[in-house]
Write an enzyme that holds these catalytic residues in place. Sequence first.
Site, PDB file in Angstrom:
ATOM      1  N   LYS A 265      20.431  43.619  48.809  1.00 54.90           N
ATOM      2  CA  LYS A 265      21.305  43.659  47.435  1.00 54.90           C
ATOM      3  C   LYS A 265      20.989  42.264  46.392  1.00 54.90           C
ATOM      4  O   LYS A 265      21.188  41.362  46.586  1.00 54.90           O
ATOM      5  CB  LYS A 265      22.549  43.070  47.268  1.00 54.90           C
TER       6      LYS A 265
ATOM      7  N   ASN B 213      34.516  41.179  50.206  1.00 54.98           N
ATOM      8  CA  ASN B 213      34.733  40.120  50.732  1.00 54.98           C
ATOM      9  C   ASN B 213      35.996  39.016  50.575  1.00 54.98           C
ATOM     10  O   ASN B 213      36.609  39.231  51.815  1.00 54.98           O
ATOM     11  CB  ASN B 213      33.414  39.789  50.474  1.00 54.98           C
TER      12      ASN B 213
ATOM     13  N   GLY C  96      35.016  37.445  43.437  1.00 52.67           N
ATOM     14  CA  GLY C  96      36.567  36.614  44.003  1.00 52.67           C
ATOM     15  C   GLY C  96      37.605  36.328  43.595  1.00 52.67           C
ATOM     16  O   GLY C  96      38.590  36.192  43.007  1.00 52.67           O
TER      17      GLY C  96
ATOM     18  N   GLY D 252      35.617  41.721  43.063  1.00 54.43           N
ATOM     19  CA  GLY D 252      36.216  41.474  42.011  1.00 54.43           C
ATOM     20  C   GLY D 252      37.674  42.689  42.464  1.00 54.43           C
ATOM     21  O   GLY D 252      38.734  42.528  42.443  1.00 54.43           O
TER      22      GLY D 252
END
Lengths: 71, 268
Positions: free
Chosen positions: B104, B214, B165, B193
Site C-alpha cells: 500500500k 481503520n 482519520g 475518510g
Amino acid sequence: MSTSNHIEIEINTRPFQVAKDSTVEQALTEFNAKPPYAVLLNEQFLSNSLYPRTYLVEGDTLEVISAIQGG
Amino acid sequence: MSNKKCDDPVTIYGTQLQSRLLIGSALYPSPQIMKNAIQASGAQVVTLSLSRQNPQANGGQDFWQLIQSLGLHLLPNTAGCHTVNEAVNMAKMSRELFQTDWIKLELVGDDYNLQPDPIALVKATEILIKDGFKVLPYCTDDLVIARHLVDLGCEVLMPWGSPIGTGKGLLNPYALQSIRDRFPEITLIVDSGVGKPSHATQALEMGIDAILLNTAVAHANNPVLMAQAFAKGIEAGRDAYLAGLMTERSTASPSTPTIDSPFWHQHS
C-alpha cells in the site's frame, strides 16, 4: 568514540560500538535485534542475504525495522 | 429473476477475496480488541506497517505473533514516507519481512491533511512495479493521476474518500464516480475518510469495489460491533449496486396505483 579495536556506528539513531571488521550480521547480534526484522544501511535497504558479507565502517548508520500496527 | 447473489469476489492482483472490507491494525484500545474487531469484520486483508525496533520492548514480536495468528493476507503500507527513496526502501523492507509483494503505497505530500503527493506517488509506483511489486497506491480522487497509475500497470487504485482519520465520508462522489466509469476493469478501494457504515454503503452503491478502514472501527466505543456494522453496510451497498439503483427524478411519481380512484373507493 572509536578505539583502536572498535568503531562507532549508529543503530536506530543511537551510538553503538562494534569491533573493527564487524559485519552487519555481527552488529545485529550484539544489538540483540529480535527477528523478524529488516535493515537499512545508510538509509538504503540491505537484503538479509547480504548481512554476513557486508562490513561496517566508522560512521555507518543501521536502522533495524520491525512490524507495527498500521492503517 | 433469481434473488440469490452468485459468487461475487473482489480481485486484488489475481487474488480473489469474498470480503470487500480491508481493515487496519492501528489505534485499537488493546491487542485483544484489535484481534476481535478484525475477526468480527470478516476482512481477509489486514494492513500493518514498519518502525524502528526497540529490543527492550520485545522488538514488536507480540504484535507480529498476533497478526500472524489471524491468518489473513498482509498489506504493508509505507505510512509516513515523504520521498520516493523512503517509500521504495520501506516497500523493499516490507517485502522481505512480510513475504508479500503487495504494498500500500503512501507518500505524504502535505502534513496538514496527509494528502498524497501525486508526483512522487507516480515516480515510486513506476520504480516498484519494475521491481516486481504489486502496488496499491493511496491516491486522491484525481482522474488524471489515476490514469498515470493505471498506465504504469496498477490493477488496484485506492483513492481517498476524505483525508485520513477525518471520518468525513466521500467528499467528492462525482470524482470517484468518474474514476469508476473511466476504469471499469480496475479494482477501486476507497481508502481513508470513511467514518460510518453509511459512507461505505454509499461507495459500494456507486460501484466502488471495496473499502479500507481503520479509525472508524478502532475509535468506536465498541470496535467489534462497529466492525460488524461496517461489514453489513458494505454488503448492503454491494447488493444494491448489483440489483441496480432506480433512476433519480426531479418530480414526484406516485408509487401507489392511481387507476380510477383512491383505494378506499375501490371495490374488490
